[in-house]
Every structure is written in structure tokens, then in C-alpha cells.
Design an enzyme around this catalytic site. Sequence first.
Site, PDB file in Angstrom:
ATOM      1  N   ASP A  81       0.974  -1.128   0.077  1.00  0.00           N
ATOM      2  CA  ASP A  81       0.019  -0.040   0.078  1.00  0.00           C
ATOM      3  C   ASP A  81       0.986   1.194   0.098  1.00  0.00           C
ATOM      4  OD1 ASP A  81       0.748  -0.899   2.495  1.00  0.00           O
ATOM      5  OD2 ASP A  81      -0.374   0.684   3.570  1.00  0.00           O
ATOM      6  N   GLU A  82       0.461   2.227  -0.366  1.00  0.00           N
ATOM      7  CA  GLU A  82       0.987   3.603  -0.360  1.00  0.00           C
ATOM      8  C   GLU A  82       2.558   3.676  -0.994  1.00  0.00           C
ATOM      9  OE1 GLU A  82      -1.622   5.833   3.082  1.00  0.00           O
ATOM     10  OE2 GLU A  82      -0.310   4.354   3.687  1.00  0.00           O
ATOM     11  N   VAL A  83       2.704   2.980  -2.040  1.00  0.00           N
ATOM     12  CA  VAL A  83       3.773   2.876  -2.638  1.00  0.00           C
ATOM     13  C   VAL A  83       4.256   4.307  -3.323  1.00  0.00           C
ATOM     14  CG1 VAL A  83       5.826   1.732  -3.872  1.00  0.00           C
ATOM     15  CG2 VAL A  83       4.021   0.622  -2.595  1.00  0.00           C
TER      16      VAL A  83
END
Lengths: 522, 522
Positions: free
Chosen positions: B326-328
Site C-alpha cells: 500500500d501507499e508506494v
Amino acid sequence: MRNFYSIFSFLIFITEFKISQSDGGYLTFGPQFRATVGEVWPKPYRQVKSDKFYAVNSSDFQFVAVNKNCALLRAALTRYSKIIAATANGNFSTPATTNFAIIRKFRVNLTQSCESLPHLDMDESYYVRGDGVVRADSIWGILRGLETFVQLLVPMSNGLLLTRRTEIYDQPRFKYRGLMLDSARHFVSKAKILQLIEGMAYNKLNVFHWHMTDDSAFPYVSSVFPELSAKGAYRPELTYSKADVLEVVKFARMRGVRVVPEFDTPAHTASWGASHPEIMTKCAGKFEGQIGPLNPTKESTFDFLYKLFSEIKTLFPDKYLHLGVDEVDSACWESNADIQDYLKAHGLDNGDLPYRYLERYSANISAMGWLQMVWQEAMIENSYMEWPKGTIAQVWFDYKKTMATLTKKGHDVIMSDGWYLYVLDTGADWEKLYNVEPTDFNGSKAQMAHVIGGEACLWSEWINEHNVLSTTFPRVSAIAERLWSPVEELSVDEARLRLEEHNCRLMARGIEARPANGFGLC
Amino acid sequence: MRNFYSIFSFLIFITEFKISQSDGGYLTFGPQFRATVGEVWPKPYRQVKSDKFYAVNSSDFQFVAVNKNCALLRAALTRYSKIIAATANGNFSTPATTNFAIIRKFRVNLTQSCESLPHLDMDESYYVRGDGVVRADSIWGILRGLETFVQLLVPMSNGLLLTRRTEIYDQPRFKYRGLMLDSARHFVSKAKILQLIEGMAYNKLNVFHWHMTDDSAFPYVSSVFPELSAKGAYRPELTYSKADVLEVVKFARMRGVRVVPEFDTPAHTASWGASHPEIMTKCAGKFEGQIGPLNPTKESTFDFLYKLFSEIKTLFPDKYLHLGVDEVDSACWESNADIQDYLKAHGLDNGDLPYRYLERYSANISAMGWLQMVWQEAMIENSYMEWPKGTIAQVWFDYKKTMATLTKKGHDVIMSDGWYLYVLDTGADWEKLYNVEPTDFNGNKAQKAHVIGGEACLWSEWINEHNVLPTTFPRVSAIAERLWSPVEELSVDEARLRLEEHNCRLMARGIEARPANGFGLC
């Protein structure tokens, strides 16, 4: 013999953790905020920081009462000795160093004889010097000073505690700094109440307002009317015995915390009616079949109150009783035929009913030797009532107008509007609580002087045994600082890292607090 | 020998407490809501209620395994025997009666051999008859059935338990019913984790998703890389040993609860970098000096991951691993000169970087024998990635669009949007959680069939040891019912009084839940 080593760098204050808050970028590891190290909560009136450092061995030091002494002081020194040991095991620490002189004696200088009972006008001022001096004229100042002194101690990773020769001159901004617990909507055990009061002392709060009864339940076990709790408590186990009450009062007194009881009348009394329907009002008309407030036209109502409160007086030594008198809806009184007959017979009308109740009841309470607190409606709605000198109104809604009105009439007031702790928001909502200012209304200097403090309220619709502590701490700490510290010093941004430290301190001492500011150790 | 006494009135269901909720009028004493008596949570698929009543003596009964048996079953019968004893001490009770036949034997009929490990496709269906029958084909169905059977028992004021000959045919609506705990932003002790899992079983939840690590901390003590927690945990004490993990996994397994681990990569890994900067990306340009996600261009990164996850695999027997992803933010990758050189040398561009990482890492995880879960971005942002069969996406924002997109591509999804438990509101916010419907998006029947469940998430910015349980219970119960019960049966108004009972039940069994619906006993 003491050796001083001055330190001219802040090197030792680089904690073991990296700063991890970054705006628009990649987080580094560790807590979101770097807590302060050895800062005091609530912020003192005046501090002179020092660069002279000392170390304390938490198992090799002693408090010495160098002047007056008494049981309250001895108990406090025992308590704070234990707290110092707990501090050494706290979550934050500075890197170890052995370069500082060890101090072993803390001089506690109480200049006047002890009082035994905390009171509204007690002197809470004190002087502290971080190398081992706590001085005050009153035992209450000594208690506050001990709290401050111990907050200066910071655990090092070698197990010793670090402190500085900081000087602190401190006194509260407001004399009434309270926390109210409603033990009627949900029962909260004595054990949790004691933890609440312990946590209050750690925040220099000084009044535990015990909203004992309400419509839903009557959890106090009376001797003169045992049926009140037998029929009016949720369950026989969910009650407070006299011994429980006495223990709470003593526990609070030892910590300089007053206990002001409230057995709310004439409304919020449905639970009284479970065993004593004869003192209640039977509604007719629209509310037919329902039971309304205490009946103010019967002598027996006041006889009952006199007996009950005479017993209550023996348990609660504080000069103040909170009468309640909130949310009184007179519709039921007005619908009751007996009451209407009474009014006719005495040449009165419905508008006289609240006065009939308040004048009789308040006079009885005064006669027992109590001063009085009331919720704001008691004064606002009954503007001709002559309240005994010293009566305090608790403001909980529409505060700008209410504060202005009541202080103009010369009444003392405390602030609770905005400080209802069951109101929840995601995140760091302590900031919102912190920014409530009790004097934020239009009024003269004389009016502002009638604002004597404030109180956080734990109405317990949504609070029980399991969340009462984490709902209270550290949110009430924000209110405690607003009420103690100089108003010009108050800043959420400055307070944030101090609160992070204080919250860790509370937890290290066993208070079941929730996080203050986001991710981290505490 | 059993004697039946049919009861044609509801008299015995008038509890000791009066109804106190009144709209526009005066409250009577007692709790705000009258809880149901002996109703099941979550609501079963089908119930046939009976008017035949029985009584159980909580110290004189036994479960009898009349068919297959195994260690899991024996342990469950021991647990539920204790729970029956605790039930007898619960806060609610019906008036006592002695007119009902006592039943002493509960027949537990497991028709197939025990499986030892709960799994995504386990059979949780069962049949229960309130006079002492629990029947299921699988041990998992037996576990769910025992929970239901015991919920039918209601304490009477004479200490006996009352039950009815109600028949229940039950099975879950969704096969994935999870609770995620983030143990990185705040550490939560093993003891509290076990209580969470215990409470999950009481709500028929079946997946504990353990978000073990994040930027802030790496609390798992690895054997192959002990430096990860030595340098990346908040403190050495705030960690989970292998023994802790194994205990949690076993505790959950015994209750039919899967444990799906997540060691989030390639972002949310700052704590990994505390000891292993060589696997991280050094940012340049705008984020100069910062450390970004795992470096996807180095062989050594994948070697490291292979070694670490080979160890993790030995502790977590579930078929699924949650990869995170997530949230890369790829800005750091794009700023790094070595990575740019690598891309040039291999004829790649920045758009290839996430694939480079995911393809290598996912293939390794598959090779170890794991199926995979990911946060939604992994699929949405990398639309050309070929995910292994069985990969599940966890949807946490913009769910209508996300669900429609992913299910159209044939991916299985679970719902978490709206179920982040750190989001707080005053009052009965379980109602809001209850009304989140995972299939509430535009899609055909085949798409809806790809919604295999949902998960409540305890992100721990605002959650620690002290508030994790009351933040979870009873709010997660609302989600549990949404995920278990037939959708056409779901109604906040119908659920309210059952939840009031269920919350009291949870507390009687030792779960530290907060109030569900306002003032009252629980």
C-alpha cells in the site's frame, strides 16, 4: 558534598529515537513525535532552567521533612518515593552518563502546620529546586511541589535518573480544577475511581465531583434509606457502600483532592422513586402514567431530604455540596391536581414551584453547614432566588451568554461547556479541549474574576468500567493545564511534545491512558 | 427423563428492569434499553423458536462428543463449560422459576474427522437445538455451533440457566470475516491480542490479520535477522518473540480463527532500514537525505526477503500471506542515480519499477507455498501485474469504484472501507459500521460473488494497550453480523436490543467492552 558539572551542549537530550515526523516525504522509523525530557505538566507559573545536572539513584535517596511534618506529608513522601522508582522504568530515557554528582537527599520544607482537609481557597503555591528542594507554606503546596519535583526526573538508560538545578515558582491560575464522574448511568468500580483520582493528582486537578445518582440508578447504599439502592441501583453489586465512599474521600484528601458530592434533585430522580414514590410527582395529561420530579409541595419531601442529606454530610467532609438542579421540566408539576390544589390554597402559581423547592431545600442544606454548587439552569431559570453566599454555578452550555449573565450578577462560576469527555473525535482531540478558555466572554475585569475554574465531565452514557480511564487520560491533562498555567503561556504547539512526555509518565505510573498524539511508545 | 412445560405467555421475559426509554417525557429508572434474552449474535441464517423451556445447572452438566472427537473439540468443550459458568454470573437475568426440566447432557455430533487448521474455505455451517444438540460436518461448524448454543442460555436469578428448544440452521454469508491489528504504530501486548482473538470467536469472526511491521517499528524478533527488532523496535521489551507468535497462532487456531501475517513492503519499511539500510533506497533531489522503499533493482533485496519470509513461513501456517503493497510512492526510486543507471542498462523505465519488485517478490512468496493478499493499490496501480490465482485485494478507500473495477477483472476482494476502528464518533457509532454493505456497488452477480468478506482494521495511531479492547468491542460486533447474517435480515433497529444483550455477554466473559447503546448495566 556535591560536585557540579556544567553542560553547555544539548547532546544528552538527543534521545534514543529519531525524529520521524516529516512533511511530504518518507517517514523515518520511531515515534511520530519526540517527547520532551523532564518538562513539567501542567506548565508552571515561572521556571528558571539550569544547566547544572545531577543524578538520582532510585533505590538510594530519601525525602527529608526539614520543617513541619504530619501524616499527610509522610504518606505523600512514601507515595512519591515509589513513583520515583516507577519513573526509572519509564518508556523514555536519555543516554546514560556517569559524570554527574549523585544527590541523595531531597529537602521538603513545609513552613506552616498541616491542614487536614483540602478546600476551595487552599494555598497550592510552592517553590521547587531540581537539586532537591521542595518548599511551600501549606501541605497542599507541598503536594503540588512534590509532583513537579518528581516530573523533573528523567530515566537514563543506566537506571539512574537525571535532573537539573531548575528553579520553579508555581501557583495555579484557577482555584477550582475539577473532574466530574457520573456513576449512575454506568457504574464505575471503586478501584477505577481511585485510579481516576490518582491521575487527577498527577495533573494537579483538585476537585472530584461525584455525580452519584440520576434517573437511571441510585448506587449509594444509605443506612437511613437502604431501599434507595436496594430498589434503585441497577444491581445490588453495582453500589457504593459507606466504606467505599469513605475510602474514596480519604484517598482524594491525601492527594489534596476535594470530593464534592452531587445527589441531583429535584429532577433526575427517577431512581429515587423506585423505592419512594411518595416523594415524587405523578404526572397527568400529556405525561399521564409517568413520574416527574420531587414533589415540592409536601412537607414529607423535605423531611426525607433532610434525613438523607444529614447522613450524606457525615461521609463527605468538603464544605460544598452540589445540588444539581439541572433540566427541571415543570410540566409534570403543572399537571398534578394535588399540586394545583396546594397552589390555589396558598395563593401561589406554577411559577412559584421551583422557588418553593429551592428555597426550602437550599435553606436546609445551608443549615447543615454546606455551601452550594448548582448547574447553571438553577440560577438562570430562577433569577429571583437568593442563593447563599459562596454558591457556585457550573456552566455547561451557551457559555458566552451564561458566563456574562451570571458573573454580572456577582456569582462565581466554573466552566464545563466544551469539556464533556464523552464527546469523541478521531485523533488528537485534546487540542480542542486545550483551547477552551473559561474567560472567553464579554465582561468586565470584575466579572472575569468570578470565573474560579472549570471541570471536565464524565457523563457515562458511553463510558463504563472498561473505557473510563482511557477516555479521561490524557485528554483531561489538556484541561488541567488550561486551568493551572498562565494563560499567555498556553500553546497547543508548545504543549504537544510535553504532553507526549506527560502521557508516557502517566502510563509508567500505571494510569491506563490512550495515545495523545499518534504513533509512538505510549 | 424430561418433563416439558409449555409456556404461552411472555411473562418470564419481563426482566427485573423496567423499560426506561421514553420519547418526550420523564425517564423511569433502570437501563436505557431492555436487552433481549437469549438471542444470538450474529443473527443465524434460520431459527425456529420454541416455547419449550429447560433449565441448566451451570455446575452440573456435561458436553458429550457422540461421534468424532479430537483435541480441538476437547479443548472447545472445556472452554465452553467455563463460559457457561461465567454466563450464570452475567448481568442480566430472568426471574427464577423451578418449573422446567433440568437438562444435563449436551450432545455434540461431529460427523467428519477434524481438520487441524482453519482455512479460507472451511465449512462453518452447523445445526443447534437448544435442548442440547450441536451438530456439524466440520470441527469449525462445531465451534460456531457451540458459541450459538451457549448464547441461548440465560441466567435466572436462582443461579440456573434457562434455555428453549429453539432450532438453528446456520452458516455464514461471507467466508472472510476479519480483524486487523497494527502492532507497529503502537505495541499491543500478547495478552491483549489473545483477548482480541477470544472476542473475535465470540462474534464468529475468523481471520486475525496481523499487520506486524510498519515505518515506525519492527516488533517481531527474527532469528535470521535479529537486528531488525534490535534496532527497529521502539524498545527491546516492545517486541514479539517466536514463542509469542506461535502462542497467538495456536490460540487462534483452537478457536477456528486464521492468522494472516503482513510484513508490509516495499513501502512502510523505514523500521527495516534502521538495521538494513542496504536494502532501502536513498532518495535524492526533493527528498535528499530521506530513505525510501525497498530497492527493487538489487538482487540482495530479494535475497534478504527470501531469507526473512522463509523464517516467517515456519511460524504462520495459514495458506495466505498479506503482502501489503500500500501507499508506494515511487518518487524516491525515480530520484536515485543507481536505480536510474540500472533501468538504462536494462532498457527499462520508471514505470517498470513496481513490476520489477512485485513480480520477483510475489514469485518468491508463491514458491514458498503461500497464497497472497494485497491492499487495493497493488492491483489498481499495477494493472498489468499477473497475480497468482487466489490473490485477494483488500479495499480501503473509494470502494464503489474499486470494488467494481477489481471484481470485473475477476479478483476476489474484501471490504475495509468504512471499517477503520480508530475513526471515532460520539455515541452509538456501531450503527454506522453496521450499515456498511460490502456489495453496495454497481456490478453483476458474478462480480458480487467475488466479494468474499470484509475486515475491521485497528490502525494504531490512536490505539494502544489501554484502549484497544473497548475501541474494538462491541463496535466490531456490528461488522461481524454484517458479514455473517443474511443481508435481508439486517436492521439496526432489530439489532439494537440484541447487541445490548451480546455486549453484556461479552463483558460477563471478561471482554473489556465499552457501552453499546447508552446508559445501563453494561
